[in-house]
Scaffold this motif. Structure first.
Motif, PDB file in Angstrom:
ATOM      1  N   MET A   1       0.838  -1.086   0.074  1.00 25.56           N
ATOM      2  CA  MET A   1       0.126  -0.011  -0.156  1.00 25.56           C
ATOM      3  C   MET A   1       0.903   1.428  -0.138  1.00 25.56           C
ATOM      4  SD  MET A   1      -3.258   0.550   2.543  1.00 25.56           S
ATOM      5  CE  MET A   1      -2.301   0.298   4.060  1.00 25.56           C
ATOM      6  N   ILE A   2       0.723   2.184  -0.999  1.00 26.66           N
ATOM      7  CA  ILE A   2       1.690   3.257  -1.052  1.00 26.66           C
ATOM      8  C   ILE A   2       0.483   4.473  -1.217  1.00 26.66           C
ATOM      9  CG2 ILE A   2       3.447   2.252  -1.984  1.00 26.66           C
ATOM     10  CD1 ILE A   2       2.807   3.061  -4.841  1.00 26.66           C
ATOM     11  N   GLY A   3       1.384   5.536  -0.943  1.00 28.30           N
ATOM     12  CA  GLY A   3       0.378   6.914  -1.125  1.00 28.30           C
ATOM     13  C   GLY A   3       0.934   7.968  -0.202  1.00 28.30           C
ATOM     14  N   SER A   4       0.453   9.165  -0.130  1.00 26.92           N
ATOM     15  CA  SER A   4       1.027  10.314   0.352  1.00 26.92           C
ATOM     16  C   SER A   4       0.547  10.254   1.947  1.00 26.92           C
ATOM     17  CB  SER A   4       0.618  11.533  -0.226  1.00 26.92           C
ATOM     18  OG  SER A   4       0.900  11.741  -1.668  1.00 26.92           O
ATOM     19  N   SER A   5       1.062  10.790   2.609  1.00 27.11           N
ATOM     20  CA  SER A   5       0.456  11.088   4.040  1.00 27.11           C
ATOM     21  C   SER A   5      -0.912  11.654   4.186  1.00 27.11           C
ATOM     22  CB  SER A   5       1.305  11.991   4.914  1.00 27.11           C
ATOM     23  OG  SER A   5       2.555  11.264   5.166  1.00 27.11           O
ATOM     24  N   GLY A   6      -1.877  11.000   4.828  1.00 26.17           N
ATOM     25  CA  GLY A   6      -3.201  11.859   4.821  1.00 26.17           C
ATOM     26  C   GLY A   6      -4.277  11.337   3.822  1.00 26.17           C
ATOM     27  N   VAL A   7      -3.887  10.158   3.199  1.00 25.55           N
ATOM     28  CA  VAL A   7      -4.718   9.587   2.199  1.00 25.55           C
ATOM     29  C   VAL A   7      -5.780   8.570   2.900  1.00 25.55           C
ATOM     30  CG1 VAL A   7      -3.464  10.406   0.014  1.00 25.55           C
ATOM     31  CG2 VAL A   7      -3.145   7.845   1.145  1.00 25.55           C
ATOM     32  N   GLY A   8      -5.227   8.068   4.087  1.00 24.55           N
ATOM     33  CA  GLY A   8      -6.078   7.176   4.827  1.00 24.55           C
ATOM     34  C   GLY A   8      -5.707   5.932   4.875  1.00 24.55           C
ATOM     35  N   LYS A   9      -4.333   5.746   4.664  1.00 23.11           N
ATOM     36  CA  LYS A   9      -3.534   4.353   4.645  1.00 23.11           C
ATOM     37  C   LYS A   9      -3.815   3.494   5.602  1.00 23.11           C
ATOM     38  CE  LYS A   9       0.612   5.141   3.176  1.00 23.11           C
ATOM     39  NZ  LYS A   9       0.528   6.690   3.479  1.00 23.11           N
ATOM     40  N   SER A  10      -3.473   4.264   6.785  1.00 25.56           N
ATOM     41  CA  SER A  10      -3.816   3.780   8.300  1.00 25.56           C
ATOM     42  C   SER A  10      -5.248   3.349   8.575  1.00 25.56           C
ATOM     43  CB  SER A  10      -3.127   4.520   9.443  1.00 25.56           C
ATOM     44  OG  SER A  10      -1.723   4.798   9.133  1.00 25.56           O
ATOM     45  N   SER A  11      -6.047   4.135   8.126  1.00 25.33           N
ATOM     46  CA  SER A  11      -7.630   3.729   8.321  1.00 25.33           C
ATOM     47  C   SER A  11      -7.936   2.537   7.483  1.00 25.33           C
ATOM     48  CB  SER A  11      -8.581   4.958   8.137  1.00 25.33           C
ATOM     49  OG  SER A  11      -8.186   6.180   8.824  1.00 25.33           O
ATOM     50  N   LEU A  12      -7.308   2.550   6.168  1.00 23.11           N
ATOM     51  CA  LEU A  12      -7.783   1.483   5.466  1.00 23.11           C
ATOM     52  C   LEU A  12      -7.348  -0.037   5.944  1.00 23.11           C
ATOM     53  CD1 LEU A  12      -8.913   0.389   2.800  1.00 23.11           C
ATOM     54  CD2 LEU A  12      -7.139   1.087   1.737  1.00 23.11           C
ATOM     55  N   LEU A  13      -5.968   0.152   6.372  1.00 23.89           N
ATOM     56  CA  LEU A  13      -5.334  -0.929   7.023  1.00 23.89           C
ATOM     57  C   LEU A  13      -6.109  -1.479   8.192  1.00 23.89           C
ATOM     58  CD1 LEU A  13      -3.100  -3.066   7.307  1.00 23.89           C
ATOM     59  CD2 LEU A  13      -1.968  -1.352   8.679  1.00 23.89           C
ATOM     60  N   ASN A  14      -6.629  -0.590   8.962  1.00 25.84           N
ATOM     61  CA  ASN A  14      -7.438  -1.109  10.238  1.00 25.84           C
ATOM     62  C   ASN A  14      -8.591  -1.574   9.731  1.00 25.84           C
ATOM     63  OD1 ASN A  14      -5.514  -0.072  11.901  1.00 25.84           O
ATOM     64  ND2 ASN A  14      -6.395   1.961  12.395  1.00 25.84           N
ATOM     65  N   ALA A  15      -9.565  -0.824   8.658  1.00 23.30           N
ATOM     66  CA  ALA A  15     -10.638  -1.558   8.165  1.00 23.30           C
ATOM     67  C   ALA A  15     -10.363  -2.947   7.737  1.00 23.30           C
ATOM     68  CB  ALA A  15     -11.245  -0.820   7.321  1.00 23.30           C
ATOM     69  N   LEU A  16      -9.505  -3.238   6.959  1.00 19.08           N
ATOM     70  CA  LEU A  16      -9.079  -4.372   6.304  1.00 19.08           C
ATOM     71  C   LEU A  16      -8.735  -5.584   7.498  1.00 19.08           C
ATOM     72  CD1 LEU A  16      -7.190  -3.046   3.145  1.00 19.08           C
ATOM     73  CD2 LEU A  16      -9.458  -4.175   3.467  1.00 19.08           C
ATOM     74  N   MET A  17      -8.121  -5.126   8.430  1.00 19.83           N
ATOM     75  CA  MET A  17      -7.578  -6.046   9.579  1.00 19.83           C
ATOM     76  C   MET A  17      -8.765  -6.085  10.709  1.00 19.83           C
ATOM     77  SD  MET A  17      -4.469  -7.106   9.433  1.00 19.83           S
ATOM     78  CE  MET A  17      -3.924  -7.226  11.179  1.00 19.83           C
ATOM     79  N   ASN A  18      -9.772  -5.367  10.733  1.00 20.25           N
ATOM     80  CA  ASN A  18     -10.801  -5.213  11.874  1.00 20.25           C
ATOM     81  C   ASN A  18     -10.458  -4.987  13.081  1.00 20.25           C
ATOM     82  OD1 ASN A  18     -12.655  -5.962   9.526  1.00 20.25           O
ATOM     83  ND2 ASN A  18     -12.416  -8.227   9.760  1.00 20.25           N
TER      84      ASN A  18
END
Length: 354
Positions: free
Chosen positions: A198-215
């Motif tokens: 998973m790549i992208g700039s800071s603030g695009v929501g990568k951490s939130s996306l990981l948390n959602a996928l990991m439940n």
């Protein structure tokens, strides 16, 4: 006990049919790197390891273990020592921000990359094009994830903007706030046993996306800065996670710089397929698509078949790649020249014994 097949071993072996000799060593996959410590997943669980002398003093930086690498280990008490890095299927690299003539490897042995862009303030089509070009150069498939769809009135307009790039990538619109698109991402795009980065700039929501996928709350989430509307770095290391559906996801820190690199094994047609389709009709085989007579690319630009945004991106990114290639060649030449001078000085001292 965790099977290494859950960590992508079968997917790796299918791309490397040749025999792998372990010679009594332990097989592991690097899941995290923190300072000089390498954490490897083995059949007996996660093991904290360090580099052996062979790797510590001989290997180039690009040859050192990275997150996603398969390695051979020697266990000693509660520690392990990495003896060797197994051949890589591929590697995601960018131009090293601190050393413009060098590559920085971000992750290895990847089946596809999730390019995350936020639709609030972080959507940038040129930055997205840059990611797509470098991923093509690295031989990695792309999945574009347009996050924060709940914050914009017309998400399909952003999908149209991506599709105008005419690149072979999947586009998924989602929102980690409402849950929109997450089931499609889990069930249709992330395959069990496959490794994604998973790549992208800071603030695009990568951490939130990981948390959602990991439940679960795997990564800490920070708010976007109110002063400059830029994301804050919440992820500081690269880590490989086993998702509940048994896909593997490598999370990376936010990257505002994603410099392109040159690759002799990749053609311009691989990196810019839409340009290549027109280039096949050019009058000259070595056409540079700038001002040559009979250039089908320029003709397509003038008649509107090729968008000016795509053409401008092509010219800019080709120049950047060419600069990297020239700088790298110049560094190689200077290193070779320095090595020759050093050898001559050594022979002179030996000859005259001083």
């Amino acid at each position: 006990m965790t099977s290494l097949d859950q960590y992508g071993w079968q997917a790796y072996r299918s791309s490397h049919p040749q025999p792998i000799e372990m010679n009594g060593l332990i097989l592991g996959r690097i899941v995290s790197i923190k300072g000089f410590k390498y954490y490897a997943q083995t059949e007996n669980g996660e093991l904290e390891t360090e580099l052996s002398g062979k790797l510590l003093y001989i290997a180039e930086n690009t040859e050192l273990p990275k997150v996603g690498d398969w390695v051979s280990l020697m266990a000693y008490d509660t520690m392990g020592y990495i003896i060797d890095v197994l051949p890589r299927k591929n590697a995601l690299a960018r131009r090293n921000p601190g050393a413009p003539t060098q590559k920085q490897i971000l992750a290895t042995n990847i089946d596809a990359a999730l390019i995350v862009q936020g639709l609030d303030r972080e959507f940038n089509i040129m930055r997205l094009e840059r990611y797509l070009v470098q991923l093509a150069a690295c031989g990695i498939a792309s999945i574009v994830v347009l996050n924060k769809a709940d914050l914009v009135p017309d998400p399909p307009a952003y999908v149209d903007a991506v599709e105008k790039l005419q690149r072979p990538c999947v586009v998924q619109v989602c929102s980690t706030y409402t849950g929109m698109g997450l089931d499609a991402l889990r069930q249709n795009l992330l395959q069990p046993g496959c490794t994604y980065v998973m790549i992208g700039s800071s603030g695009v929501g990568k951490s939130s996306l990981l948390n959602a996928l990991m439940n679960t709350a795997t990564q800490t989430i920070n708010a976007t800065s109110e002063a400059n509307h830029k994301g804050r770095h919440t992820t500081t290391t690269r880590d490989l996670f086993l998702l509940p559906q048994e896909s593997l996801l490598i999370d990376t820190p936010g990257m505002r710089e994603f410099g392109l690199t040159g690759d002799e094994d990749v053609t311009s047609g691989d990196l810019f397929p839409v340009i290549q389709r027109f280039a096949a009709q050019c009058r000259f085989n070595d056409c540079q698509h700038v001002d040559e007579l009979g250039c089908a690319v320029i003709e397509a630009l003038h008649n509107g078949t090729l968008s000016s945004e795509v053409y401008d991106s092509y010219v800019k990114l080709k120049k950047e790649q060419r600069r990297f290639e020239i700088d790298a060649e110049e560094k190689k030449r200077l290193n070779k020249q320095f090595g020759k001078i050093t050898r001559e000085a050594k022979n002179y001292r030996k000859k005259y014994k001083y």
